[in-house]
Design a protein around this motif. Structure first.
Motif, PDB file in Angstrom:
ATOM      1  N   THR A 307       0.832  -1.197   0.000  1.00  0.00           N
ATOM      2  CA  THR A 307       0.000   0.000   0.000  1.00  0.00           C
ATOM      3  C   THR A 307       0.870   1.252   0.000  1.00  0.00           C
ATOM      4  O   THR A 307       0.659   2.182  -0.781  1.00  0.00           O
ATOM      5  CB  THR A 307      -0.927   0.013   1.235  1.00  0.00           C
ATOM      6  OG1 THR A 307      -1.854  -1.065   1.133  1.00  0.00           O
ATOM      7  CG2 THR A 307      -1.693   1.321   1.343  1.00  0.00           C
ATOM      8  N   PHE A 308       1.848   1.250   0.892  1.00  0.00           N
ATOM      9  CA  PHE A 308       2.746   2.407   1.036  1.00  0.00           C
ATOM     10  C   PHE A 308       3.502   2.663  -0.265  1.00  0.00           C
ATOM     11  O   PHE A 308       3.553   3.802  -0.747  1.00  0.00           O
ATOM     12  CB  PHE A 308       3.710   2.126   2.180  1.00  0.00           C
ATOM     13  CG  PHE A 308       4.485   3.326   2.653  1.00  0.00           C
ATOM     14  CD1 PHE A 308       4.199   3.928   3.857  1.00  0.00           C
ATOM     15  CD2 PHE A 308       5.523   3.860   1.887  1.00  0.00           C
ATOM     16  CE1 PHE A 308       4.910   5.037   4.299  1.00  0.00           C
ATOM     17  CE2 PHE A 308       6.235   4.953   2.321  1.00  0.00           C
ATOM     18  CZ  PHE A 308       5.930   5.548   3.536  1.00  0.00           C
ATOM     19  N   VAL A 309       4.111   1.627  -0.814  1.00  0.00           N
ATOM     20  CA  VAL A 309       4.971   1.798  -1.997  1.00  0.00           C
ATOM     21  C   VAL A 309       4.155   2.217  -3.219  1.00  0.00           C
ATOM     22  O   VAL A 309       4.548   3.123  -3.954  1.00  0.00           O
ATOM     23  CB  VAL A 309       5.760   0.510  -2.281  1.00  0.00           C
ATOM     24  CG1 VAL A 309       6.525   0.630  -3.595  1.00  0.00           C
ATOM     25  CG2 VAL A 309       6.725   0.220  -1.140  1.00  0.00           C
ATOM     26  N   THR A 310       3.007   1.572  -3.461  1.00  0.00           N
ATOM     27  CA  THR A 310       2.214   1.920  -4.640  1.00  0.00           C
ATOM     28  C   THR A 310       1.622   3.321  -4.520  1.00  0.00           C
ATOM     29  O   THR A 310       1.519   4.041  -5.519  1.00  0.00           O
ATOM     30  CB  THR A 310       1.098   0.900  -4.887  1.00  0.00           C
ATOM     31  OG1 THR A 310       0.335   0.709  -3.684  1.00  0.00           O
ATOM     32  CG2 THR A 310       1.674  -0.430  -5.344  1.00  0.00           C
ATOM     33  N   PHE A 311       1.250   3.712  -3.312  1.00  0.00           N
ATOM     34  CA  PHE A 311       0.776   5.090  -3.152  1.00  0.00           C
ATOM     35  C   PHE A 311       1.894   6.062  -3.503  1.00  0.00           C
ATOM     36  O   PHE A 311       1.698   7.006  -4.259  1.00  0.00           O
ATOM     37  CB  PHE A 311       0.304   5.353  -1.715  1.00  0.00           C
ATOM     38  CG  PHE A 311      -0.237   6.747  -1.522  1.00  0.00           C
ATOM     39  CD1 PHE A 311      -1.593   6.990  -1.590  1.00  0.00           C
ATOM     40  CD2 PHE A 311       0.615   7.826  -1.311  1.00  0.00           C
ATOM     41  CE1 PHE A 311      -2.094   8.279  -1.448  1.00  0.00           C
ATOM     42  CE2 PHE A 311       0.133   9.115  -1.164  1.00  0.00           C
ATOM     43  CZ  PHE A 311      -1.230   9.344  -1.234  1.00  0.00           C
ATOM     44  N   TYR A 312       3.068   5.831  -2.938  1.00  0.00           N
ATOM     45  CA  TYR A 312       4.190   6.753  -3.141  1.00  0.00           C
ATOM     46  C   TYR A 312       4.592   6.806  -4.611  1.00  0.00           C
ATOM     47  O   TYR A 312       4.825   7.887  -5.164  1.00  0.00           O
ATOM     48  CB  TYR A 312       5.381   6.321  -2.296  1.00  0.00           C
ATOM     49  CG  TYR A 312       6.549   7.274  -2.364  1.00  0.00           C
ATOM     50  CD1 TYR A 312       6.649   8.354  -1.482  1.00  0.00           C
ATOM     51  CD2 TYR A 312       7.552   7.116  -3.326  1.00  0.00           C
ATOM     52  CE1 TYR A 312       7.721   9.238  -1.563  1.00  0.00           C
ATOM     53  CE2 TYR A 312       8.617   8.003  -3.402  1.00  0.00           C
ATOM     54  CZ  TYR A 312       8.696   9.060  -2.518  1.00  0.00           C
ATOM     55  OH  TYR A 312       9.745   9.938  -2.602  1.00  0.00           O
ATOM     56  N   GLN A 313       4.687   5.650  -5.257  1.00  0.00           N
ATOM     57  CA  GLN A 313       5.230   5.582  -6.608  1.00  0.00           C
ATOM     58  C   GLN A 313       4.210   5.871  -7.704  1.00  0.00           C
ATOM     59  O   GLN A 313       4.589   6.251  -8.820  1.00  0.00           O
ATOM     60  CB  GLN A 313       5.848   4.198  -6.849  1.00  0.00           C
ATOM     61  CG  GLN A 313       7.048   3.888  -5.972  1.00  0.00           C
ATOM     62  CD  GLN A 313       8.260   4.742  -6.310  1.00  0.00           C
ATOM     63  OE1 GLN A 313       8.308   5.407  -7.340  1.00  0.00           O
ATOM     64  NE2 GLN A 313       9.262   4.723  -5.442  1.00  0.00           N
ATOM     65  N   LEU A 314       2.900   5.721  -7.416  1.00  0.00           N
ATOM     66  CA  LEU A 314       1.899   5.855  -8.469  1.00  0.00           C
ATOM     67  C   LEU A 314       0.775   6.845  -8.151  1.00  0.00           C
ATOM     68  O   LEU A 314       0.367   7.613  -9.023  1.00  0.00           O
ATOM     69  CB  LEU A 314       1.307   4.479  -8.787  1.00  0.00           C
ATOM     70  CG  LEU A 314       2.310   3.472  -9.356  1.00  0.00           C
ATOM     71  CD1 LEU A 314       1.729   2.059  -9.353  1.00  0.00           C
ATOM     72  CD2 LEU A 314       2.735   3.868 -10.769  1.00  0.00           C
ATOM     73  N   VAL A 315       0.282   6.854  -6.920  1.00  0.00           N
ATOM     74  CA  VAL A 315      -0.796   7.796  -6.578  1.00  0.00           C
ATOM     75  C   VAL A 315      -0.225   9.198  -6.365  1.00  0.00           C
ATOM     76  O   VAL A 315      -0.800  10.187  -6.818  1.00  0.00           O
ATOM     77  CB  VAL A 315      -1.560   7.331  -5.319  1.00  0.00           C
ATOM     78  CG1 VAL A 315      -2.705   8.295  -5.014  1.00  0.00           C
ATOM     79  CG2 VAL A 315      -2.101   5.916  -5.512  1.00  0.00           C
ATOM     80  N   ARG A 316       0.906   9.269  -5.683  1.00  0.00           N
ATOM     81  CA  ARG A 316       1.551  10.571  -5.461  1.00  0.00           C
ATOM     82  C   ARG A 316       1.832  11.295  -6.776  1.00  0.00           C
ATOM     83  O   ARG A 316       1.523  12.492  -6.905  1.00  0.00           O
ATOM     84  CB  ARG A 316       2.831  10.362  -4.649  1.00  0.00           C
ATOM     85  CG  ARG A 316       3.740  11.571  -4.523  1.00  0.00           C
ATOM     86  CD  ARG A 316       4.948  11.227  -3.633  1.00  0.00           C
ATOM     87  NE  ARG A 316       6.116  11.995  -3.995  1.00  0.00           N
ATOM     88  CZ  ARG A 316       7.009  11.640  -4.919  1.00  0.00           C
ATOM     89  NH1 ARG A 316       6.867  10.503  -5.583  1.00  0.00           N
ATOM     90  NH2 ARG A 316       8.054  12.399  -5.188  1.00  0.00           N
ATOM     91  N   PRO A 317       2.428  10.639  -7.815  1.00  0.00           N
ATOM     92  CA  PRO A 317       2.632  11.339  -9.085  1.00  0.00           C
ATOM     93  C   PRO A 317       1.329  11.818  -9.724  1.00  0.00           C
ATOM     94  O   PRO A 317       1.310  12.874 -10.369  1.00  0.00           O
ATOM     95  CB  PRO A 317       3.321  10.275  -9.961  1.00  0.00           C
ATOM     96  CG  PRO A 317       4.000   9.379  -8.986  1.00  0.00           C
ATOM     97  CD  PRO A 317       3.073   9.313  -7.810  1.00  0.00           C
ATOM     98  N   LEU A 318       0.249  11.046  -9.567  1.00  0.00           N
ATOM     99  CA  LEU A 318      -1.055  11.453 -10.096  1.00  0.00           C
ATOM    100  C   LEU A 318      -1.504  12.764  -9.454  1.00  0.00           C
ATOM    101  O   LEU A 318      -1.917  13.706 -10.141  1.00  0.00           O
ATOM    102  CB  LEU A 318      -2.077  10.345  -9.835  1.00  0.00           C
ATOM    103  CG  LEU A 318      -3.559  10.702  -9.971  1.00  0.00           C
ATOM    104  CD1 LEU A 318      -3.882  11.125 -11.393  1.00  0.00           C
ATOM    105  CD2 LEU A 318      -4.436   9.529  -9.549  1.00  0.00           C
TER     106      LEU A 318
END
Length: 410
Positions: A307-318
């Protein structure tokens, strides 16, 4: 859909950014500078004035002319100039002016000598003329900011330091993006809100929603929290519909894998669209991206680290892209001082710690076990060790790519 090939991480991220590139997020507002910490500028900020607006002294000291510097090593103190003073008395030749920090510098001044660098006797000063340079300790008009120049572009995150710069220009309001609205919820019958007693041995706390909430707030978003939704297809579908009406982005945790009870992905397929839901990355393979009505949808895996990694790497850029901000992180190529386990096939984001070795050289070490359920590996981390998909085990001493954490994580 279950047999869909895995997208590479770069393909997935690029697809997200391409999808958002056509979105012109124009929800803006004018707010007081006091309320603008960590908000994002919606338009260029242009300076209405020069900073400094007048030549002034950077030090308490003595103001001299160039001719007096060449001809004299001892000068009489004629007058004193204080901050805020508007008029000057006559400045006689072969004399200096006592001047305070911030006081206006009159025309014809050559330099300010720091008071610590003169020898004062009665009403005269002496000094070493060879150490005086033109413009020394004088702050000139527009030296910091020029009138009409761009102070900050659109998409600038307003830190306290940046707001202080705007305050020196006399600005009391700033046009910023309204916070992006993000609806969140977790799915799973096993989940229990933090703060409550676990009802059974198979229950776990819903730490993912807590983590996502914190990261969204750090990114300046308005969070709409729908809580924990039980594993029921109709309930999840209705929640997704409602969330998409209230928010710009919907973020869920759990329910996007391949199990029989992964209802989030099933509901999304019925009421929205799925761009992709499997990525060749570790941790975080089952990440879903799509749309429900006009809202973006990001389905995060259920394991805490994933959850942490995908948020940081994909949701944050969005989110940053909607705010017109760049999401690129600072990367380094460093030697690892740890052996790193790695299977070929997926891009791997391992938690690491960048530090200086005994010779002062920057190196990186692993923070320990890298399982997607082991959140303690983040406690000492300050970076991701990014290992290429085609790479296998890494031996201590090899060079690796290191991606430093963004400041909002530290």
């Amino acid at each position: 859909m279950s047999n869909a090939p895995l997208l590479s991480f770069s393909e997935a991220k690029n697809l997200i950014l391409q999808t958002t590139s056509s979105i012109n997020y124009q929800q803006i507002e004018s707010i007081k500078l006091f309320d603008a910490v960590n908000r994002v500028t919606a338009e260029s900020v242009i300076s209405p004035m020069n900073i400094p607006s007048f030549d002034n002294s950077a030090m308490d000291g003595y103001l001299i002319r160039e001719t007096d510097l060449k001809n004299c090593h001892s000068l009489t103190i004629a007058e004193s100039i204080f901050a805020g003073q508007k008029q000057f008395t006559h400045w006689p030749e072969k004399s200096c002016l006592r001047i305070m920090t911030g006081a206006p510098v009159p025309e014809g001044a050559y330099a300010v000598i720091m008071q610590e660098n003169v020898e004062k006797k009665a009403n005269t000063i002496s000094f070493d003329a060879t150490k005086i340079k033109a413009g020394q300790n004088i702050r000139y008009v527009g030296e910091s900011v020029r009138a009409g120049c761009e102070i900050f572009p659109a998409g600038e995150k307003l830190t306290i330091a940046k707001l202080t710069t705007l305050a020196t220009l006399g600005l009391d309001k700033i046009t910023v993006y309204k916070p992006i609205k993000v609806a969140i919820f977790s799915t799973g019958d096993e989940l229990t809100p933090i703060g409550e007693q676990l009802p059974s041995i198979s229950s776990i706390y819903d730490s993912n929603r807590f983590t996502v909430h914190l990261m969204l707030k750090a990114l300046g978003c308005e969070v709409i929290d729908f809580g924990i939704i039980k594993d029921d297809l109709d309930l999840i579908s209705n929640t997704l519909k409602q969330a998409s009406k209230e928010a710009d982005i919907v973020v869920t945790s759990g329910g996007v894998s391949v199990g029989d009870a992964d209802y989030t992905k099933m509901a999304l397929a019925e009421i929205g669209e799925i761009n992709f839901w499997k990525i060749a990355m570790k941790p975080g393979k089952p990440f879903a991206f799509g749309k429900i009505n006009n809202a973006f949808f990001c389905g995060l895996p259920g394991n805490p680290v994933s959850t942490f990694v995908t948020f940081y790497q994909l949701v944050r850029p969005l989110i940053l892209a909607l705010y017109q901000q760049d999401s690129n992180s600072h990367t380094l190529n460093l030697k690892t001082v740890s052996n790193l386990k790695k299977s070929v096939g997926r891009l791997d984001f391992q938690r690491g710690y960048v530090h200086a070795n005994k010779d002062g050289e920057l190196v990186v070490s692993s923070t320990g076990e890298q399982g997607s359920h082991i959140t303690s590996s983040f406690n000492q981390a300050n970076c991701f060790i990014v290992l290429e998909s085609e790479r296998g085990n890494v031996t201590s001493g090899e060079l690796v790519t290191v991606e430093m954490f963004d400041s909002f994580l530290l």
